[in-house]
Every structure is written in C-alpha cells, then in structure tokens.
Write a protein that holds these residues in place. Structure first.
Motif, short mmCIF file in Angstrom:
data_model
loop_
_atom_site.label_atom_id
_atom_site.label_comp_id
_atom_site.label_asym_id
_atom_site.label_seq_id
_atom_site.Cartn_x
_atom_site.Cartn_y
_atom_site.Cartn_z
N ASN A 23 0.81 -1.21 0.00
CA ASN A 23 0.00 0.00 0.00
C ASN A 23 0.85 1.27 0.00
O ASN A 23 1.00 1.93 1.03
N LYS A 24 1.43 1.60 -1.14
CA LYS A 24 2.17 2.86 -1.27
C LYS A 24 2.11 3.35 -2.71
O LYS A 24 1.75 2.60 -3.62
N GLY B 222 -0.60 10.79 -1.45
CA GLY B 222 -1.20 9.62 -0.81
C GLY B 222 -2.56 9.23 -1.38
O GLY B 222 -3.09 8.18 -1.05
N ALA B 225 -2.91 5.75 -3.06
CA ALA B 225 -2.82 4.51 -2.28
C ALA B 225 -4.04 4.47 -1.36
O ALA B 225 -4.92 5.32 -1.46
#
Lengths: 66, 491
Positions: A23-24, B222, B225
């Motif tokens: 998750n990045k 961000g 993600a």
C-alpha cells in the motif's frame, strides 16, 4: 492435478495478504502507482497459473468437438 | 439535434434490430428464451460474463471512483481476478448439475439440491430484491450518459424511459439471444472507446501515464494509495473477498452459466477473463486524468468525471460514440437482469403458488412480467437518492448470502439441512437489511476492536452470522433429516 490445483491459492494469498505491504504510491511500477502496479502483476500471474492448471488438467485433453 | 445525439440514437436502433433478429428461426420456449437452449460456445459465454465487468458501474462508477476516491478503486481489478479463479472449479460443477436436471434458473438449483420449492421462493426473492438496485443503477447511468452527451437537450427522465422501452422490447421478443448479440456490439465498441480514452487523455493533458500519476501525487499526496483508516487495506481485502464470492451469485450471472454448450467453456474462459480485466485500467486512467482537469465534482457527481472530461476535450461526434458505448453497457446487463428476474418470478414463485400451470403458461407469464419488473425499477430510479456505488454494494451484500448454502450443496456429503439453508440465508439477509437501514458499520457496532478490524466490510459480519446460524441449525435438525432419509430408503 490434485496437487497442481493448489496453485490457484497463490493469487488469493498474494492479492489479499500482500495489500498490507504494497500500500504505497512510489516507486512507480510500469508507470502506475505501486499498489495498482502490484494488482496488475497479480492479474498477469493469475493468468499464467490458470494456463498451467488448464494444460495439466486431464479433463481438458478431450477434443473440442464434443 | 447534434452529432452526438444522432450517433446515440443510431446505436439504440441498431441494438433493437440486433436483439430482434437474434430470434430468427428459433422456437422460443422457456429454455430457448432464458438459457439459449444451452448452446452457447466459448465466445458468447465469455461476452455474457464479460457483460458483468463492463456495466455502467465500471464505465462511469469506475472512473468516478478513481476521480473521487483514488486508491480504493483498485479493488475492482482484484475481485474479478479471484472470482475467475473460483469459476474454473465452480462453474463446470454448477453447469453439469443444471444440465442433468434441466434447470433454468438460479432458484431451480437450490430447489433441486435441497428438495424444497419454498427455499426456491426465498432465493428468488433475495435475488430480485438484490437485482432491483443493480437495475436501477444501470438506468441512472443511462440517464446520466444521454443527458450529458446530448449537451442537456434530453433530460435524464426521458432518456431513462427510452432506454427502458428498448430493453423491454428486445427482451420480450428474443430473450437471452438478444442480449448475446447486443453484447457482441457492446464489447467491440467499449473496447475501442476505453482504450482510446485511457491512452489519449493522459498523453494529451500530461504527456504520459506516469507523468499524470506524478502530477496527481504532487497535488494530492497519498491519494493514489489506500488511506490508513476507513477504506484502509482491511477494507480493501474484505471487500475484494466478499465481492469475489458474490460475483457468480447474481441470478442473471448464474443463469448465464446454464447457457454454455459444455463445461470446458468455463475452464477456457478462466484463462482469458483475468487478463481481459486489465482493460479496466484504462477506465481508471480516465478518472485519474480528470482529477486535475475537471474540478469540483463531489459526491454522486463524481460519476460524471468521464463524460465531463470527454465533452471538454472532444468534438460532439466523439462524445456521441462514447455515449453510445456507455448506453450499451447499461442495456446488456439491464436486459439480463430483466430476464432473470421475470424467469424466477414466473417459474420459482408463481408456479409454486399455482402448481397447475402449464409450461406454456409459465413462459407467457415470464414474458409479461418483463415490463412489470421494468416499471418497478423505474419507480425506484426516480424515487431513490442513492449513489451508484452504494446501490451496487447493497446488492452484492445480499446475493453473497447465497454463497455458503451453494458451496456446501456442491460437496459430496452436504451436512446442511433444508432448515439450515433457510435459517442461514434468512439471517444473513436480515443482517444486511439491518445494517443498510441503520447505517451501522463494524466500527459502530464494536467500537472496542482495533481500527484494522473496524474497517472490515460490513458484509463480512452478515456472512459470519449466516455461517454460524447455518451450521447450528443444520446440526440441530440433522438427526431428523437422517431419520427421514432412512425412512425414505425403507420405503
């Protein structure tokens, strides 16, 4: 066949378990955010695994004309 | 009348013609009408099942989610992939049993396995209740597409009525044959449109795909993600799992399994379906491209991202082609849903209540139910205020409750009793209904649990309740069931 079909579990583990680690956003994979690229890799691996299972499954050996 | 509208109407007329021509030379009994006489080969089954991927939900909702939610959108790629793996092992078994027992609907399967017509009624009602929001979703999408790509000259309301008339006519005339032929036209058109948009737009606005993502990351760090809470990795994993399990539980998808010629069709499709899914990437790219180009779409309006960006970028005729493709993504699944709902209502509900009906009467009833179901859906479309995604997820939570009962019925020694099947499905559906109506989440029910568990998709809770009740009631009623079988054998 019985052993080979367990290969089908690998994408479940990879896609479901791997999400926590993948998750990045960076680094970019194939120009896509890391998590999206990670999913794409698993789609490709799934296809390869399904080809292997299909080829080794004796039920698929019979001719097409049935 | 602009170029966009002319193209959209041409495609609508074409799909009616295709739908009606598909009937040619076939005697339309219920088996032909609803499962195509079990004669479809790999390509038709592939397209009918792929119709499941490219609905208006993915076309507008997928790009809309990429625009509004970012990272969580990737779940759409994950669940299909896992569902296809299961299809390799699951579908041939279902197909074979259905063929041996001459089944026509999903409810028939449960009736036959558990020897209970009343379980069939329960399954039918769950299916129809789940399909109505799914159908409403297609109609809403249709309304959005036509009104946007007609540049506001046709209102969504009129568009919905026209679209509905088209589907109703060809479903009544040609049944599943109509859907299959329209699916061919749809998949060719959508493939061209999606690949073009997904490649052209990022290059046109950002100079490439990676530069586009870099620009989005710079503007909203961000976003690409998953967030730490809410739609976190825990949400992602449970949602992928739940939707993968529910994938083939929709009555119309289940029904299209029966249309295959032989069981090999499914095993072959299990290879191609995952890779075909990657076309969705390009739908996402359109949504991501819109983030920095079309500003200020919030809430349900995010579903407009793809069309707004297209209108801003292209001439009307291109918008017309895009709109036409979008309309077909609503018509094909819409027709499958209408047909499945009418078939199960006629055969598994009406016929159980009035057992003396002849087959011809059941077929006629199924056909006349098509416009009735369509009108009910229209009522909810104009009344309800939900977003596309909320509608789809509710339907998914409902149909997924059929999964445990189905899986156990495929095992050699099924321990689930008739009562267990009833209680399991009933309790799962009741949990979904409670959660949907009250708006509870795992976090609000169990606030003391760690965040990672609070983010679980709430459908998981319903599934667990379902499983526990199923096993408990089955164990409790087992002894009587065994006695009954012994008694039957003694006779």
């Amino acid at each position: 066949m019985s052993l080979i079909k367990w290969l089908a579990l690998i994408p479940f583990i990879g896609l479901l378990g791997g999400t926590y680690f993948a998750n990045k956003v960076t680094p970019y994979l194939f120009g896509m955010p890391f998590l999206l690229g990670y999913c794409v890799i698993w789609v490709v691996i799934t296809t390869v695994i399904m080809v292997v299972i299909y080829k080794l499954d004796p039920r698929n050996r019979e001719g097409d004309a049935q | 009348m602009n170029a966009a509208l002319i193209i959209i109407f041409a495609v609508m007329v074409l799909s009616i013609c295709l739908g009606i021509m598909a009937k040619k030379g076939k005697d339309m009994d219920l088996e032909q009408w609803s499962v195509g006489g079990r004669g479809f080969g790999t390509i038709f089954v592939f397209l009918l099942m792929a119709g499941e991927i490219y609905t208006t939900f993915t076309f507008l909702g997928g790009s809309g989610w990429a625009y509004g939610k970012g990272g969580p959108t990737y779940y759409i790629i994950g669940y299909g992939c896992l569902a296809y793996i299961m299809s390799y092992f699951l579908l041939p078994k279902i197909w074979k049993y259905a063929k041996e027992n001459q089944l026509l609907s999903q409810s028939d399967f449960f009736v036959s396995k558990y020897k209970s017509p009343y379980l069939g009624i329960l399954v039918s009602l769950v299916g129809v209740v789940a399909m109505i929001p799914y159908f409403v979703l297609q109609l809403k999408g249709l309304g959005i597409i036509v009104s946007e790509s007609s540049y506001g000259t046709i209102s969504p309301t009129i568009a919905i009525w026209i679209g509905l008339a088209v589907v109703t006519v060809y479903v009544m005339v040609s049944g599943i044959h109509g859907s299959a032929w329209t699916a061919v036209a749809k998949d060719i058109l959508i493939l061209v449109v999606v690949l073009f948009l997904g490649i052209y737009l990022p290059i046109h606005y950002y100079g490439g795909i990676q530069p586009m993502f870099e620009a989005v990351e710079a503007a909203k760090p961000g976003f690409l993600a998953l967030p730490d809470s809410g739609m976190s990795p825990s949400w992602f994993v449970t949602t992928v799992l739940l939707t993968a399990l529910g994938f083939y539980m929709w009555p119309h998808t289940f029904g299209s399994i029966y249309s295959a010629q032989n069981e090999k069709v499914f095993r072959k499709n299990a290879i191609f379906m995952p890779i075909y899914q990657l076309v969705l990437l390009f739908v996402f790219f359109v949504g991501f491209a819109a983030i920095l180009q079309v500003k200020g779409l919030t809430g349900p309006d995010a579903d407009l991202a793809l069309l707004k960006l297209s209108i801003q970028t292209f001439d009307p005729w291109v918008v017309g082609v895009i709109g036409a493709a979008g309309i077909l993504t609503a018509l094909v699944p819409g027709s499958m849903i209408l047909m499945a709902a009418s078939t199960i209502l006629a055969k598994n509900v009406y016929k159980v209540i009035k057992p003396d009906l002849s087959d011809a009467q059941v077929t006629r009833t199924a056909r006349y139910l098509v416009p009735v179901v369509a009108l009910i859906a229209v009522f909810f479309t104009f009344k309800g205020g939900n977003t596309l995604v909320a509608l789809l997820l509710m339907g998914y939570s409902l149909v997924t409750q059929l999964f445990p009962t189905l899986i156990f019925s495929l095992m050699k020694n099924n321990f689930v009793t008739k009562a267990g099947a009833f209680a399991g499905i009933g309790s799962g559906v009741a949990t979904v209904a409670y959660v949907t109506i009250t708006g509870e989440t795992v976090g609000t029910i169990f606030p003391f649990l760690p965040q990672a568990i609070q983010d679980f998709n709430v459908g998981i809770i319903a599934m667990i309740v379902n499983l526990i009740v199923l096993c408990a009631v089955s164990a409790f009623t087992k002894s009587t069931a065994v006695v009954n079988t012994k008694a039957e054998k003694a006779l």
